[in-house]
Design a protein around this motif. Structure first.
Motif, PDB file in Angstrom:
ATOM      1  N   ASP B 194       0.679  -1.062  -0.011  1.00  0.00           N
ATOM      2  CA  ASP B 194      -0.135  -0.178   0.141  1.00  0.00           C
ATOM      3  C   ASP B 194       0.778   1.259   0.046  1.00  0.00           C
ATOM      4  OD1 ASP B 194      -2.323  -1.281   0.010  1.00  0.00           O
ATOM      5  OD2 ASP B 194      -2.996  -1.114   2.015  1.00  0.00           O
ATOM      6  N   ILE B 212      -5.371  -1.931   2.541  1.00  0.00           N
ATOM      7  CA  ILE B 212      -5.920  -0.697   3.336  1.00  0.00           C
ATOM      8  C   ILE B 212      -7.483  -0.638   2.691  1.00  0.00           C
ATOM      9  CG2 ILE B 212      -4.917   1.381   2.007  1.00  0.00           C
ATOM     10  CD1 ILE B 212      -5.220   0.567   5.907  1.00  0.00           C
ATOM     11  N   PRO B 219      -9.591   6.667   1.590  1.00  0.00           N
ATOM     12  CA  PRO B 219      -8.304   7.420   1.220  1.00  0.00           C
ATOM     13  C   PRO B 219      -7.741   6.698  -0.075  1.00  0.00           C
ATOM     14  CG  PRO B 219      -8.230   6.250   3.324  1.00  0.00           C
ATOM     15  CD  PRO B 219      -9.596   6.388   3.151  1.00  0.00           C
ATOM     16  N   GLU B 238      -1.446  12.570  -0.675  1.00  0.00           N
ATOM     17  CA  GLU B 238      -2.450  11.870  -0.014  1.00  0.00           C
ATOM     18  C   GLU B 238      -1.631  10.638   0.586  1.00  0.00           C
ATOM     19  OE1 GLU B 238      -4.857  12.482   1.382  1.00  0.00           O
ATOM     20  OE2 GLU B 238      -5.900  10.452   2.037  1.00  0.00           O
ATOM     21  N   SER B 239      -0.738  10.007  -0.234  1.00  0.00           N
ATOM     22  CA  SER B 239      -0.246   8.794   0.426  1.00  0.00           C
ATOM     23  C   SER B 239       0.916   9.219   1.146  1.00  0.00           C
ATOM     24  CB  SER B 239       0.406   8.052  -0.837  1.00  0.00           C
ATOM     25  OG  SER B 239       1.246   6.903  -0.489  1.00  0.00           O
ATOM     26  N   ARG B 241       0.790  11.848   3.299  1.00  0.00           N
ATOM     27  CA  ARG B 241      -0.214  12.224   4.572  1.00  0.00           C
ATOM     28  C   ARG B 241      -0.378  10.994   5.180  1.00  0.00           C
ATOM     29  NH1 ARG B 241      -5.243  12.809   6.619  1.00  0.00           N
ATOM     30  NH2 ARG B 241      -6.165  11.248   5.201  1.00  0.00           N
ATOM     31  N   LEU B 242      -0.564   9.737   4.484  1.00  0.00           N
ATOM     32  CA  LEU B 242      -0.881   8.444   5.133  1.00  0.00           C
ATOM     33  C   LEU B 242       0.484   7.771   5.720  1.00  0.00           C
ATOM     34  CD1 LEU B 242      -3.617   7.185   2.830  1.00  0.00           C
ATOM     35  CD2 LEU B 242      -3.702   8.154   5.076  1.00  0.00           C
ATOM     36  N   LEU B 245       0.693   5.497   8.905  1.00  0.00           N
ATOM     37  CA  LEU B 245       0.115   4.197   8.708  1.00  0.00           C
ATOM     38  C   LEU B 245       0.904   3.272   7.802  1.00  0.00           C
ATOM     39  CD1 LEU B 245      -2.800   2.982   9.132  1.00  0.00           C
ATOM     40  CD2 LEU B 245      -3.640   3.859   6.876  1.00  0.00           C
ATOM     41  N   TRP B 246       1.384   3.494   6.753  1.00  0.00           N
ATOM     42  CA  TRP B 246       2.458   2.628   6.136  1.00  0.00           C
ATOM     43  C   TRP B 246       3.713   2.365   7.016  1.00  0.00           C
ATOM     44  CZ3 TRP B 246      -1.507   2.697   3.514  1.00  0.00           C
ATOM     45  CH2 TRP B 246      -1.811   3.577   2.489  1.00  0.00           C
ATOM     46  N   LEU B 293      -4.843   6.448  13.597  1.00  0.00           N
ATOM     47  CA  LEU B 293      -6.096   6.685  12.990  1.00  0.00           C
ATOM     48  C   LEU B 293      -6.583   7.917  13.370  1.00  0.00           C
ATOM     49  CD1 LEU B 293      -7.644   3.018  13.311  1.00  0.00           C
ATOM     50  CD2 LEU B 293      -6.415   4.064  11.440  1.00  0.00           C
ATOM     51  N   LEU B 296      -5.029  11.115  11.812  1.00  0.00           N
ATOM     52  CA  LEU B 296      -5.248  11.015  10.213  1.00  0.00           C
ATOM     53  C   LEU B 296      -6.651  11.090  10.020  1.00  0.00           C
ATOM     54  CD1 LEU B 296      -2.780   8.106   9.316  1.00  0.00           C
ATOM     55  CD2 LEU B 296      -2.365  10.763   8.988  1.00  0.00           C
ATOM     56  N   LEU B 298      -9.020   8.997  10.413  1.00  0.00           N
ATOM     57  CA  LEU B 298      -9.420   7.881   9.793  1.00  0.00           C
ATOM     58  C   LEU B 298     -10.604   6.880  10.812  1.00  0.00           C
ATOM     59  CD1 LEU B 298      -6.407   6.808   7.634  1.00  0.00           C
ATOM     60  CD2 LEU B 298      -8.546   7.645   6.952  1.00  0.00           C
TER      61      LEU B 298
END
Lengths: 299, 299
Positions: B194, B212, B219, B238-239, B241-242, B245-246, B293, B296, B298
């Motif tokens: 992801d 994800i 997202p 956007e990736s 920003r995440l 999570l990664w 989460l 972000l 989420l």
């Protein structure tokens, strides 16, 4: 604990038309029993346990026990899911097995805690002794000595099947001694990787968990008995004589396809006896195997 | 070939007491369908296909198709034995799947010829398009571009699911272009991993096969649509920003345990929804996931 010292022979589980060939499997087991190996391990990696259904595995365990005579039968119970491992353990126990062999199969990588809990679940669900099967070439899981120690503490763990030992004799002795120091005294240590059988026994391993012994038991027995009778140099010399065979294991991508070709060549298994997608070796590879067997007086 | 471009979302197959939890799985599928993902891939690695029985897998495929509405459903059919793969393909087709996803699972290491013959056997036994699933982290099998080419020539192969692309954009474009040059034009290329979704789509991949998206589709959809609408920089932003999570995927040993914890946290799956021996993450790991989460937006 008879059966977890000395020579444990791993027979193939030959298939014919994608079904277990009962007759040739029973023949392999009878041949091993009559040769006097110390134990027969059905459904090891060599016995294609990972490819067979729960029902096929219960059936194979029953055939093994029925045809092994007085020889103790160990049954491989590994599976990706804990509940399937437990079901295999119950079926093996019902079939009359004397012990269980368990490798931590992986699809998702496993943590050390995952693996400890797997062995805990299985030892809690069976009365049979369990052999820890460390086979990173197929499971891609790496044990440490510390993890051996955590698992070996569980009631019911009786042995650890380790990968090959260092080729230098002093290094091999130190390696085995370090594992021995990490686990309780009643837990035996068995070497695997047939090229390392003699070296492992000479370095102090209690057992040899042997692929080749499942198809050609005599030379493996000669090696094992030589060490047990205090003639480790004879064992190492016999293993060196067999080096062309060990070289084929390395050259042809592992022992399984080579022993399958040997069993087929000797009429002990039907042609193409491995589960698809494992393709048989080519005609030229088979010809080379036949030459090596003839040269070593093994055919 | 609808469903093999754009965003394919991989839902979990939540378990409860070691059995598939039909209700939460159906809920995940309905949620994906209503969000507008381009395809739903049931029984991917994220869907724990490798841990489930043939019967459970047929059941999961039926639930997925029943609850996916108009969204095409792809079903993972991988297994260690070719005959089991074929049986899974037949069951998925009978359930109404639109496509099949096949990784070369291994226990014994596979040769390139083994893998070609596996895909040949499956494509000959099904009318459905087949996606080649290159996932060395779980299968420990390594494809080459030459092998992609050999397999992609087989009638019925429609897409290749590749691992993450290089992080440098020029290198990523060159990487995707090299695969594109090796396979027929009708075969799409989809990125996975992801953290590489945006980079892979921006580098010319046709699809994102996303873990994800199976639990948090919004997202992933935003990233996919941004690239499709000619705004790759927005997708990459956007990736980025995440990234926290990664980072959790990397820190906690892969995406599966993290998305399972997310689904459990959001009430989309029962507690401890992964198959044993996969232990759930610890309380402190879960707390960290919850913080990420929340940070972000989420949750």
């Amino acid at each position: 604990m008879t059966g977890f010292t000395g020579l444990s022979a791993f027979p193939l589980t030959p298939l014919r038309d994608d079904a277990v060939d009962d007759r040739s499997f029973a023949g392999l087991v009878e041949r091993l029993s009559s040769t006097g190996v110390d134990a027969i391990t059905a459904l090891g990696s060599t016995g294609s346990y990972a490819y067979l259904t729960t029902e096929e595995r219960a059936h194979v365990a029953r055939i093994a026990v029925e045809h092994a005579g007085e020889t103790p039968v160990v049954v491989g119970i590994g599976a990706l899911r804990t509940s399937h491992v437990v079901a295999n353990a119950e079926a093996a126990q019902a079939a009359g097995a004397s012990g269980l062999l368990l490798a931590p199969m992986t699809y998702q990588p496993l943590t050390h805690d995952d693996v400890v809990e797997l062995y805990r679940a299985v030892t809690q669900h069976t009365d049979l002794p369990v052999i820890v099967y460390d086979n990173p070439g197929t499971t891609h899981f790496s044990f440490t000595h510390e993890l051996y120690a955590r698992i070996a503490e569980l009631p019911g763990i009786c042995s650890i099947k380790i990968p090959g030992v260092p080729t230098d004799p002093d290094a091999a002795r130190a390696h085995v001694a370090a594992i021995r120091a990490a686990v309780p005294e009643h837990v035996t240590i068995g070497v695997s990787g047939d090229a390392y059988g003699a070296a492992g026994l000479a370095a102090g391993c209690d057992a040899w968990y042997s692929v080749i012994a499942g198809t050609l038991p005599e030379p493996a027995l000669a090696i094992t008995r030589a060490v047990q009778q205090g003639r480790p140099a004879d064992a190492v010399a016999e293993s060196e004589r067999l080096a062309p065979l060990w070289d084929l294991f390395a050259e042809f991508g592992g022992s399984l396809r080579v022993v399958a070709a040997i069993a087929e060549h000797l009429g002990l298994a039907p042609d193409n006896c491995l589960p698809d997608p494992l393709q048989p070796l080519s005609a030229s590879q088979r010809a080379k195997i036949s030459d090596v067997l003839s040269h070593l007086d093994l055919d």
